[in-house]
Design a protein around this motif. Structure first.
Motif, PDB file in Angstrom:
ATOM      1  N   UNK A 186      26.462  37.056  58.170  1.00  0.00           N
ATOM      2  CA  UNK A 186      27.019  37.516  56.903  1.00  0.00           C
ATOM      3  C   UNK A 186      27.896  38.732  57.189  1.00  0.00           C
ATOM      4  N   UNK A 187      29.055  38.759  56.598  1.00  0.00           N
ATOM      5  CA  UNK A 187      29.941  39.917  56.700  1.00  0.00           C
ATOM      6  C   UNK A 187      30.186  40.430  55.288  1.00  0.00           C
ATOM      7  N   UNK A 188      29.326  41.335  54.799  1.00  0.00           N
ATOM      8  CA  UNK A 188      29.429  41.777  53.406  1.00  0.00           C
ATOM      9  C   UNK A 188      30.735  42.523  53.131  1.00  0.00           C
ATOM     10  N   UNK A 189      31.254  42.345  51.940  1.00  0.00           N
ATOM     11  CA  UNK A 189      32.397  43.101  51.447  1.00  0.00           C
ATOM     12  C   UNK A 189      31.864  44.177  50.519  1.00  0.00           C
ATOM     13  N   UNK A 190      32.062  45.435  50.896  1.00  0.00           N
ATOM     14  CA  UNK A 190      31.562  46.561  50.097  1.00  0.00           C
ATOM     15  C   UNK A 190      32.635  46.960  49.086  1.00  0.00           C
ATOM     16  N   UNK A 191      32.281  46.879  47.808  1.00  0.00           N
ATOM     17  CA  UNK A 191      33.194  47.250  46.729  1.00  0.00           C
ATOM     18  C   UNK A 191      32.662  48.485  46.014  1.00  0.00           C
ATOM     19  N   UNK A 192      33.524  49.133  45.249  1.00  0.00           N
ATOM     20  CA  UNK A 192      33.188  50.455  44.706  1.00  0.00           C
ATOM     21  C   UNK A 192      32.367  50.422  43.430  1.00  0.00           C
ATOM     22  N   UNK A 193      32.386  49.302  42.720  1.00  0.00           N
ATOM     23  CA  UNK A 193      31.714  49.280  41.423  1.00  0.00           C
ATOM     24  C   UNK A 193      31.271  47.865  41.076  1.00  0.00           C
ATOM     25  N   UNK A 194      30.351  47.795  40.117  1.00  0.00           N
ATOM     26  CA  UNK A 194      29.916  46.491  39.617  1.00  0.00           C
ATOM     27  C   UNK A 194      31.088  45.724  39.026  1.00  0.00           C
ATOM     28  N   UNK A 195      32.001  46.461  38.364  1.00  0.00           N
ATOM     29  CA  UNK A 195      33.165  45.806  37.764  1.00  0.00           C
ATOM     30  C   UNK A 195      34.015  45.125  38.837  1.00  0.00           C
ATOM     31  N   UNK A 196      34.170  45.779  39.992  1.00  0.00           N
ATOM     32  CA  UNK A 196      34.935  45.173  41.087  1.00  0.00           C
ATOM     33  C   UNK A 196      34.230  43.943  41.639  1.00  0.00           C
ATOM     34  N   UNK A 197      32.909  44.002  41.698  1.00  0.00           N
ATOM     35  CA  UNK A 197      32.154  42.840  42.170  1.00  0.00           C
ATOM     36  C   UNK A 197      32.364  41.669  41.209  1.00  0.00           C
ATOM     37  N   UNK A 198      32.307  41.945  39.915  1.00  0.00           N
ATOM     38  CA  UNK A 198      32.534  40.896  38.933  1.00  0.00           C
ATOM     39  C   UNK A 198      33.905  40.271  39.078  1.00  0.00           C
ATOM     40  N   UNK A 199      34.925  41.086  39.309  1.00  0.00           N
ATOM     41  CA  UNK A 199      36.284  40.568  39.490  1.00  0.00           C
ATOM     42  C   UNK A 199      36.389  39.739  40.766  1.00  0.00           C
ATOM     43  N   UNK A 200      35.719  40.188  41.830  1.00  0.00           N
ATOM     44  CA  UNK A 200      35.743  39.436  43.090  1.00  0.00           C
ATOM     45  C   UNK A 200      35.082  38.070  42.919  1.00  0.00           C
ATOM     46  N   UNK A 201      33.978  38.023  42.175  1.00  0.00           N
ATOM     47  CA  UNK A 201      33.300  36.752  41.916  1.00  0.00           C
ATOM     48  C   UNK A 201      34.188  35.831  41.074  1.00  0.00           C
ATOM     49  N   UNK A 202      34.867  36.407  40.083  1.00  0.00           N
ATOM     50  CA  UNK A 202      35.778  35.618  39.256  1.00  0.00           C
ATOM     51  C   UNK A 202      36.924  35.058  40.093  1.00  0.00           C
ATOM     52  N   UNK A 203      37.415  35.853  41.024  1.00  0.00           N
ATOM     53  CA  UNK A 203      38.491  35.377  41.898  1.00  0.00           C
ATOM     54  C   UNK A 203      38.037  34.199  42.751  1.00  0.00           C
ATOM     55  N   UNK A 204      36.762  34.187  43.157  1.00  0.00           N
ATOM     56  CA  UNK A 204      36.242  33.051  43.916  1.00  0.00           C
ATOM     57  C   UNK A 204      36.258  31.786  43.055  1.00  0.00           C
ATOM     58  N   UNK A 205      35.951  31.934  41.783  1.00  0.00           N
ATOM     59  CA  UNK A 205      36.023  30.801  40.870  1.00  0.00           C
ATOM     60  C   UNK A 205      37.470  30.323  40.717  1.00  0.00           C
ATOM     61  N   UNK A 206      38.396  31.262  40.565  1.00  0.00           N
ATOM     62  CA  UNK A 206      39.809  30.900  40.457  1.00  0.00           C
ATOM     63  C   UNK A 206      40.289  30.160  41.709  1.00  0.00           C
ATOM     64  N   UNK A 207      39.858  30.641  42.878  1.00  0.00           N
ATOM     65  CA  UNK A 207      40.278  30.001  44.131  1.00  0.00           C
ATOM     66  C   UNK A 207      39.759  28.572  44.220  1.00  0.00           C
ATOM     67  N   UNK A 208      38.520  28.373  43.817  1.00  0.00           N
ATOM     68  CA  UNK A 208      37.973  27.015  43.817  1.00  0.00           C
ATOM     69  C   UNK A 208      38.745  26.130  42.839  1.00  0.00           C
ATOM     70  N   UNK A 209      39.054  26.663  41.676  1.00  0.00           N
ATOM     71  CA  UNK A 209      39.789  25.890  40.673  1.00  0.00           C
ATOM     72  C   UNK A 209      41.163  25.486  41.190  1.00  0.00           C
ATOM     73  N   UNK A 210      41.791  26.354  41.968  1.00  0.00           N
ATOM     74  CA  UNK A 210      43.129  26.069  42.487  1.00  0.00           C
ATOM     75  C   UNK A 210      43.102  25.095  43.654  1.00  0.00           C
ATOM     76  N   UNK A 211      41.970  25.001  44.329  1.00  0.00           N
ATOM     77  CA  UNK A 211      41.898  24.208  45.558  1.00  0.00           C
ATOM     78  C   UNK A 211      41.422  22.776  45.343  1.00  0.00           C
ATOM     79  N   UNK A 212      40.985  22.445  44.132  1.00  0.00           N
ATOM     80  CA  UNK A 212      40.502  21.092  43.865  1.00  0.00           C
ATOM     81  C   UNK A 212      40.940  20.644  42.475  1.00  0.00           C
ATOM     82  N   UNK A 213      40.894  19.354  42.267  1.00  0.00           N
ATOM     83  CA  UNK A 213      41.176  18.800  40.955  1.00  0.00           C
ATOM     84  C   UNK A 213      39.872  18.381  40.291  1.00  0.00           C
TER      85      UNK A 213
END
Length: 306
Positions: free
Chosen positions: A34-61
């Motif tokens: 595991x290579x953790x990504x350290x972010x500064x706030x819970x809000x940043x973590x939430x945005x990072x998780x949302x971006x993972x959802x966006x990336x999945x949505x863009x990569x598949x139909x």
């Protein structure tokens, strides 16, 4: 025995019931670390998780299947999704989402304020649940928990499994940890897609205090029913390992300081190259299962001390 029940193999280990798909395949026991990504706030973590959802949505139909994370770890993600659902900005994405829960206390009424379903509804909001394609919680209001659980698992399998398993990290005794609610020494093996685990009074107390602190609307009757729960329903190692992507978040080490050491142990433990020994390590510390997944992300806060 019904046709759906015949799709599963069942076995018990010290009162823990584990279910496996008869068609499950072997996995390669590779330690990806595991290579953790350290972010500064819970809000940043939430945005990072949302971006993972966006990336999945863009990569598949087509459909996107996700398992929601209960508790503190994904609350910022859920708030973001709830706000987006109030507009039409991401309606196309929401219309593709098949949403599943990953663990639950049982038996318990589905309307109980201490259920993860009620907590998801509180934070994600009514608009979110109106717009998504489907929502499939684990049923906790039936006498036949196993059959209801198999129906849930069959739907997940029929939809193609999880695209994203949003997951946390729970501390356990002896500096161990759990994923979903795969408990130490519960006998979970790599081919187990789900389990029904006896509950302890300490888990119930932690669950109740966590929900009260989080602002959940609960009643005395809700608490009484919650305290009578006997089992934890949980997705198992196979559901984690077969998910296309695992996104972990750890945001509450300040209020759950045991996570500092237990997460460090997950990062630093030397996994055995001997399969039997490795299975013993994973049984003693189920938090290690994430290291066997080839496509995992871990978003954490500085309070983990990494």
């Amino acid at each position: 025995m019904s046709e759906k029940n015949m799709q599963f193999t069942r076995y018990e280990d010290n009162n823990n019931v584990w279910l496996s798909k008869n068609s499950d395949q072997e996995i390669t026991f590779t330690d990806y670390g595991i290579k953790p990504t350290v972010l500064n706030s819970e809000a940043e973590v939430g945005k990072a998780m949302l971006n993972e959802l966006y990336q999945t949505a863009a990569s598949k139909e087509g459909d996107i299947n996700i398992a929601l994370l209960g508790g503190r770890g994904a609350q910022e993600l859920h708030r973001l999704l709830g706000e987006l659902a109030k507009s039409s900005e991401q309606d196309d994405l929401f219309a593709r989402l098949n949403v599943f829960t990953q663990d639950a206390l049982a038996p318990m009424g589905m309307s109980n304020g201490f259920s993860f379903v009620r907590d998801f509804e509180r934070i994600l909001g009514e608009d979110f649940f109106k717009k998504i394609k489907s929502f499939t919680p684990m049923r906790t209001d039936t006498k036949d928990l196993e059959s209801a659980f198999m129906e849930y698992l069959t739907k997940l399998e029929d939809l193609g499994g999880l695209d994203i398993f949003f997951i946390g990290h729970g501390p356990e005794e002896n500096q161990a940890s759990h994923l979903a609610y795969i408990k130490p020494f519960s006998g979970a093996q790599y081919h187990n897609v789900a389990g029904i685990i006896p509950i302890s009074s300490s888990i119930l107390e932690h669950h109740i205090s966590k929900f009260k602190a989080g602002g959940s609307v609960v009643s005395e009757s809700d608490e009484k029913e919650c305290r009578s729960a006997e089992f934890i329903l949980t997705l198992g190692p196979a559901a984690i390992l077969h998910a296309k992507k695992v996104v972990q978040s750890v945001v509450d080490a300040s209020t759950a300081p045991a996570k500092v050491q237990t997460f460090s142990n997950v990062l630093s433990t030397q996994l055995s190259s001997d399969k039997d020994e490795l299975m013993k390590q994973l049984n003693a510390n189920p938090g290690l299962w994430i290291r066997l997944h080839p496509n995992s992300k871990s978003f954490v806060l500085p309070d983990l001390g990494l």
